[in-house]
Enzyme design. Structure first.
Site, PDB file in Angstrom:
ATOM      1  N   TYR A 117      18.060  27.717  44.708  1.00  0.00           N
ATOM      2  CA  TYR A 117      17.634  28.529  43.565  1.00  0.00           C
ATOM      3  C   TYR A 117      17.931  27.739  42.301  1.00  0.00           C
ATOM      4  O   TYR A 117      19.030  27.193  42.150  1.00  0.00           O
ATOM      5  CB  TYR A 117      18.425  29.856  43.531  1.00  0.00           C
ATOM      6  CG  TYR A 117      18.219  30.631  42.253  1.00  0.00           C
ATOM      7  CD1 TYR A 117      17.240  31.611  42.155  1.00  0.00           C
ATOM      8  CD2 TYR A 117      18.984  30.349  41.112  1.00  0.00           C
ATOM      9  CE1 TYR A 117      17.022  32.294  40.972  1.00  0.00           C
ATOM     10  CE2 TYR A 117      18.769  31.028  39.923  1.00  0.00           C
ATOM     11  CZ  TYR A 117      17.793  31.995  39.860  1.00  0.00           C
ATOM     12  OH  TYR A 117      17.574  32.655  38.674  1.00  0.00           O
ATOM     13  N   GLU A 205      12.100  29.947  36.346  1.00  0.00           N
ATOM     14  CA  GLU A 205      12.872  30.188  37.568  1.00  0.00           C
ATOM     15  C   GLU A 205      12.105  29.598  38.738  1.00  0.00           C
ATOM     16  O   GLU A 205      10.915  29.852  38.883  1.00  0.00           O
ATOM     17  CB  GLU A 205      13.070  31.686  37.771  1.00  0.00           C
ATOM     18  CG  GLU A 205      13.951  32.002  38.968  1.00  0.00           C
ATOM     19  CD  GLU A 205      14.120  33.508  39.175  1.00  0.00           C
ATOM     20  OE1 GLU A 205      15.249  33.997  39.016  1.00  0.00           O
ATOM     21  OE2 GLU A 205      13.127  34.170  39.505  1.00  0.00           O
TER      22      GLU A 205
END
Ligand code: GDP
Ligand code: MN
Length: 396
Positions: A117, A205
Site C-alpha cells: 500500500y 493512493e
C-alpha cells in the site's frame, strides 16, 4: 458535514485517468486500454493479449469485492466479464453511491508476488504532504491501521526539498519491504511524489502497489484527487473532468462561474467572501443546523450573480431554508437586495429566506427588501440571530 478546514473542491479521477498521468510521470503501470462498449473491450483485449483484467471504472474503491474486477483468460471470457460489469451498480465500502459502470479499463494481467500500500496525502494540519507505505496492501488503509498500526509507516515530506531517494529508501526499509525490491519501491515513491507535486494533487493512493513475479514494482490501482483550484494550469487533467458525472448543483454552479461546494445538510448558504462563508457555516453548525453548501458570491456581487446563486441553491431538493449573510465592503448591500428581489420574480424560491445585510449601503438594501415585502423573507440584524432563525426555519 465536512469540517470547514477541509472545504476544498476536488476532482476525483478514475483509475485509468490516474494511471495515464502516472505513466506520464514515469510511474510504472500495466499496459491497458480504455473501453466504453463490449466491442471496444474485445478489441482492447485482443491487442493486449490474454490473460487480461477487465476493470470497472467508477470513482470508488472496493470494486474487486463488488465483482467489478475480473481476470479473463480468453476472448469469450472478456466478453462475458465486460457484459457483466458494464451497467453494474457498485456501492463503495462506506456506502457511497451506487455508481453505475459506464467505462472499463482492460489491462494486461499481472502475476502478483506481493501487494503493498502506498499513498501521499496533503496533511493540512501539518501543512505538508504525508507519505504512507505498508507491506499489507490490498485491504484499505483503515483496515491496515486497525490490524497493525506499526505496519503503516508514515513520513511527512518537506515541500521545499521534496522526497529524496534516501528518505524514500528509509521508508521502504522501515515498512519491511523485501530487500530485493527496496530500491524500486523507493524509486516508485519518489516518482509518485513528483506526480503529486506537479499535478497539484491532494491525494494519490496506490493500493495495491504490486511486486510482480519478475520482481518488478508496478502501480496496479490508482486513486488520484486533484485540487480544482489548480485545474487551470493542468489542461490534460481538466480534460478528464466529466461534467455529466458531476453533482447537478456543482455542475450548474460551474457553468455559472460560482464558487460552490455541495455539503450534505439542508440549509442553503450564501455569503460574500470565502472567510465570511466559512464562518457562516461554523455559526450555522453551532446553532444546531446542517449547511447544504458553501457558496461564495464573491466581492462586488451584482444582482445577476445573486440570481444565479439562488438558482443553484434552490435546485438542491434537500434545501429547506436559505441564509444570506452579506457584509458589504466592495459589495453593495443594495445590489444584493436587488438581486434577491429580481430572483424572487424569476424563480420560485419556495423556502424561507433569512437575510442579514451589514456594511456598505445596508440601509438602502434593507429598505428595498422591506418595500418589496417578499413572502417568507425575514431580515435579521446579526449573524448569530440569522443563524438561529434559519435553523428554526429549516426545522432541523
Ligand atoms: P479496488 O478493489 O477497487 O481497490 O480495485 P483494485 O484495482 O485494487 O483491484 C482489487 C484486487 O484485484 C487487487 O488487490 C488484486 O488482488 C486484484 N487484481 C487487480 N488486477 C489484477 C491483475 O492484473 N492480476 C491479478 N492476479 N489480480 C489483480
Ligand atoms: Mn485498490
Amino acid at each position: 458535514m465536512r469540517p470547514s478546514a477541509t472545504l476544498t473542491a476536488v476532482l476525483d479521477l478514475l483509475e485509468y485517468q490516474g494511471k495515464e498521468l502516472f505513466a506520464r510521470h514515469g510511474v510504472p503501470v500495466p499496459r491497458g486500454k480504455h473501453a466504453k462498449t463490449i466491442e471496444e473491450a474485445l478489441a482492447a483485449a485482443d491487442e493486449i493479449g490474454y490473460p487480461c483484467v477487465v476493470k470497472a471504472q467508477v470513482q470508488i474503491g472496493g470494486r474487486g469485492k463488488a465483482g467489478g474486477i475480473k481476470v479473463a483468460e480468453s476472448r469469450e471470457e472478456t466478453e462475458e466479464h465486460s457484459r457483466a460489469i458494464l451497467g453494474m451498480q457498485i456501492t463503495g465500502p462506506h456506502g457511497e453511491g451506487p455508481f453505475e459502470v459506464h467505462e472499463l479499463w482492460v489491462e494486461e494481467a499481472s502475476e502478483i508476488d506481493a501487494e503493498y500500500y502506498a499513498s501521499i496525502i496533503l496533511d493540512r494540519s501539518e501543512k505538508k504532504p504525508l507519505a504512507m507505505l505498508s507491506v499489507m496492501g490490498g485491504m484499505n488503509v483503515e483496515e491496515i491501521a486497525d490490524k497493525d498500526p506499526s505496519a503503516l509507516v508514515r513520513r511527512h515530506i518537506d515541500p521545499q526539498s521534496g522526497l529524496s531517494a534516501g528518505e524514500a529508501e528509509q521508508l521502504a526499509t522501515d515498512a519491511g519491504v523485501d530487500e530485493d525490491v527496496r530500491g524500486k519501491t523507493a524509486e516508485m515513491l519518489v516518482k509518485l511524489y513528483g506526480a503529486f507535486n506537479e499535478l497539484d494533487a491532494t491525494l494519490i493512493e496506490v493500493n495495491p502497489l504490486v511486486v510482480t513475479a519478475n520482481r518488478e514494482v508496478v502501480a496496479l490501482d490508482s486513486k488520484t484527487t486533484i485540487d480544482n483550484s489548480a485545474l487551470y494550469r493542468h489542461e490534460d487533467v481538466a480534460a478528464f473532468e466529466d461534467l455529466s458525472a458531476m453533482d447537478p448543483q456543482e455542475r450548474m454552479a460551474k457553468e455559472k462561474g460560482l464558487t460552490y461546494v455541495k455539503l450534505d445538510g439542508d440549509i442553503g448558504i450564501l455569503a460574500n467572501g470565502a472567510g465570511l462563508c466559512m464562518s457562516t457555516l461554523d455559526v450555522v453548525a453551532q446553532a444546531g443546523g446542517d449547511p447544504a453548501n458553501f457558496l461564495d458570491a464573491g466581492g462586488g456581487s451584482k444582482a445577476d450573480a445573486i440570481v444565479a446563486a439562488l438558482e443553484v441553491i434552490t435546485s438542491d431538493p434537500k434545501v429547506k431554508a436559505i441564509l444570506f449573510n452579506i457584509f458589504g465592503g466592495i459589495t453593495r448591500c443594495d445590489e444584493i437586495a436587488k438581486g434577491i428581489i429580481e430572483a424572487s420574480g424569476r424563480i420560485d424560491i419556495g423556502v424561507p429566506v433569512i437575510v442579514r445585510l451589514d456594511g456598505t449601503n445596508s440601509e438602502e438594501g434593507l429598505a428595498l427588501l422591506a418595500e418589496a415585502d417578499l413572502p417568507d423573507l425575514h431580515l435579521e440584524k446579526t449573524m448569530l440571530g440569522a443563524a438561529d432563525r434559519v435553523v428554526e426555519a429549516a426545522g432541523s
